[in-house]
Motif scaffolding. Structure first.
Motif, mmCIF file in Angstrom:
data_model
loop_
_atom_site.group_PDB
_atom_site.id
_atom_site.type_symbol
_atom_site.label_atom_id
_atom_site.label_comp_id
_atom_site.label_asym_id
_atom_site.label_seq_id
_atom_site.Cartn_x
_atom_site.Cartn_y
_atom_site.Cartn_z
ATOM 1 N N SER A 100 0.825 -1.214 0.000
ATOM 2 C CA SER A 100 0.000 0.000 0.000
ATOM 3 C C SER A 100 0.857 1.262 0.000
ATOM 4 O O SER A 100 0.435 2.307 -0.503
ATOM 5 C CB SER A 100 -0.923 0.005 1.222
ATOM 6 O OG SER A 100 -0.188 0.176 2.423
ATOM 7 N N GLN A 103 5.901 3.149 -3.765
ATOM 8 C CA GLN A 103 6.043 4.265 -4.691
ATOM 9 C C GLN A 103 7.456 4.269 -5.248
ATOM 10 O O GLN A 103 8.363 3.677 -4.660
ATOM 11 C CB GLN A 103 5.744 5.597 -4.003
ATOM 12 C CG GLN A 103 6.605 5.876 -2.787
ATOM 13 C CD GLN A 103 6.214 7.175 -2.099
ATOM 14 O OE1 GLN A 103 5.400 7.934 -2.601
ATOM 15 N NE2 GLN A 103 6.799 7.447 -0.951
ATOM 16 N N LYS A 163 -1.242 -2.816 -6.343
ATOM 17 C CA LYS A 163 -0.557 -1.517 -6.206
ATOM 18 C C LYS A 163 0.806 -1.582 -6.900
ATOM 19 O O LYS A 163 1.238 -0.597 -7.515
ATOM 20 C CB LYS A 163 -0.389 -1.164 -4.731
ATOM 21 C CG LYS A 163 0.329 0.167 -4.484
ATOM 22 C CD LYS A 163 -0.436 1.344 -5.082
ATOM 23 C CE LYS A 163 0.284 2.674 -4.842
ATOM 24 N NZ LYS A 163 0.402 3.026 -3.413
ATOM 25 N N GLN A 166 0.198 -1.140 -10.605
ATOM 26 C CA GLN A 166 -0.089 0.251 -10.931
ATOM 27 C C GLN A 166 1.192 1.087 -10.978
ATOM 28 O O GLN A 166 1.424 1.855 -11.923
ATOM 29 C CB GLN A 166 -1.058 0.845 -9.915
ATOM 30 C CG GLN A 166 -1.520 2.254 -10.222
ATOM 31 C CD GLN A 166 -2.347 2.314 -11.490
ATOM 32 O OE1 GLN A 166 -3.257 1.527 -11.676
ATOM 33 N NE2 GLN A 166 -2.006 3.244 -12.369
#
Length: 276
Positions: A100, A103, A163, A166
């Motif tokens: 989660s 990045q 995630k 993505q």
């Protein structure tokens, strides 16, 4: 002879220490054992809290196994099962949280980021698959010992892997667009080749996770479509541009040479399942 004497002294010292701790911590161990035997946590978070408190108390012992052997009523099976469940729960929750928070930075080279994302997905997948293989037998033991395993945890961890898809797809699209902006792919075959490799690699990564999870969510479907669009654009740029018929032929052939003639189309096509 000296080594034997030293070993005997060490054994004697250890034995004496265990006997001392049996007497010193006996009341605490008996009380803790009764609590373990009777505890019925309402949820896994409560189980984690109780297990941590239990381990902190047992951490006072110099040799937990040797000391607890002197307590015939100690609920060893329940303790072992609780610790196992707590360890598995903690690991899976961590993997879900790692996903989660995932990045990447545009300022960092894509190569190391790509490898890191691949390793993270692999760790998550292995943990989920290992727990899934033994879940039926584990659940039987958990019920026997009143351990409230969260049945929704494994599905939520699997979904969290999206995630990574993505982030991976977004970064691949960004890198491809940056390369395409430097020159016209049709005029520089090396740029075109690098762009196609970026997109194809991203499509293959996405497809692997798609198969593991069982589908894409809306965000992944949309970003995957962008990857397919870039591959179609790259394929069209390689075709001759002298005439309408040639343009139409380029458009018709681009989809078959785009990403994943096989894998990518399956990942982003009608077989996709919305998971959130």
């Amino acid at each position: 002879k000296a080594d034997m004497l030293s070993e005997l002294e060490n054994r004697s010292s250890h034995h004496n220490k265990v006997r001392t701790e049996v007497e010193q911590f006996g009341p605490l161990i008996n009380q803790l054992g009764a609590e373990v035997a009777s505890v019925r946590p309402a949820k896994m978070e409560d189980c984690v809290t109780f297990s941590n408190r239990m381990d902190a108390a047992l951490g006072l012992l110099s040799d937990e196994t040797a000391v607890l052997k002197h307590f015939t009523d100690w609920p060893e099976n329940k303790v072992d099962t609780m610790r196992e469940a707590v360890a598995a729960h903690t690991t899976l929750v961590r993997l879900r949280e790692d996903a989660s928070r995932c990045q990447v930075s545009s300022g960092e080279h894509w190569g190391p980021q790509r490898e890191r994302l691949g390793a993270q997905v692999q760790e998550l997948q292995r943990a989920v698959e290992a727990r899934s293989r033994t879940l039926e037998a584990d659940m039987k033991r958990y019920r026997e010992h009143s351990i409230p395993w969260d049945a929704g945890l494994l599905p939520s961890v699997k979904t969290a892997a999206l995630k990574y898809v993505q982030v991976y797809l977004d970064r691949a699209v960004e890198e491809t667009q940056k390369l395409m902006a430097t020159t016209t792919p049709a005029l520089d075959p090396s740029i075109s080749h690098r762009c196609k490799n970026l997109c194809t690699d991203a499509a293959q990564f996405a497809f692997r996770v798609h198969q593991f999870v069982g589908g894409f969510n809306q965000e992944c479907n949309e970003t995957f479509a962008r990857v397919q669009g870039l591959l179609t654009q790259l394929a069209a740029a390689e075709q001759p541009s002298s005439g309408q018929e040639e343009l139409q032929g380029a458009s018709g052939s681009s989809s078959s040479s785009a990403v994943a003639a096989s894998s990518a189309s399956q990942a982003g096509g009608s077989g996709s399942v919305s998971l959130i």
